[in-house]
Design a protein around this motif. Structure first.
Motif: not given
Length: 165
Positions: A128-130, A147-151, A37
């Protein structure tokens, strides 16, 4: 002879460009990724700067033959450093110092744990989520697309008035 050199130069240039564009991603990694994250931050002090941290938490310790090098996301390439308190946590840091101040804030950029971001617009096309994790496995550089990137929300920094005596 001159035309041969020109053709050779163009072929080397084309090969180097296509090599970056056609990076092959590993389907699996020799380590398990639990969470990745991004967290933006502000110092809470006027002219104190701001930045972005990316955190990657692993499921288990890295094998001896694997080292994590860097992570690519949102047009950044940040060096990954292991957290001193948690051996399963790796952090990439980008600091943007205040535009009006060139003093001690810029001195932070020289520390090993903080790396300057590098533009990577042409290396990977990411959503955006990669993000892409660059790691070395037995002396061979490899890439893995996550592919599970988040803020996460920016942490609130309380602003207190200075104690004047």
């Amino acid at each position: 002879m001159k035309s041969f050199k020109l053709v050779l130069l163009y072929s080397v240039l084309i090969c180097s460009i296509t090599n970056c564009a056609s990076q092959k991603f590993e389907k699996e990694t020799p380590f398990g990724i639990a969470d990745v994250y991004i967290q933006h931050w502000n110092s809470g002090v006027k002219m104190g700067g701001s930045g972005t941290n990316i955190f990657m938490e692993l499921k288990e310790n890295l094998p001896n033959h694997v080292t994590l090098d860097s992570i690519y996301f949102d047009n950044y390439q940040l060096k990954l450093n292991q957290d001193g308190h948690n051996p399963l946590l790796f952090v990439g840091r980008h600091i943007e110092s205040s535009k009006r101040h060139n003093g001690p804030v810029n001195a932070l950029n020289d520390q090993k744990s903080i790396s300057k971001a590098q533009a990577i617009a042409s290396k990977f096309k990411l959503e955006n989520n990669e993000c892409v994790v660059q790691f070395t496995d037995a002396s061979k550089v490899k890439y893995f697309k996550h592919d599970a990137l988040y803020k996460k929300e920016t942490p609130l920094v309380p602003q207190a008035k200075p104690n004047r005596q």
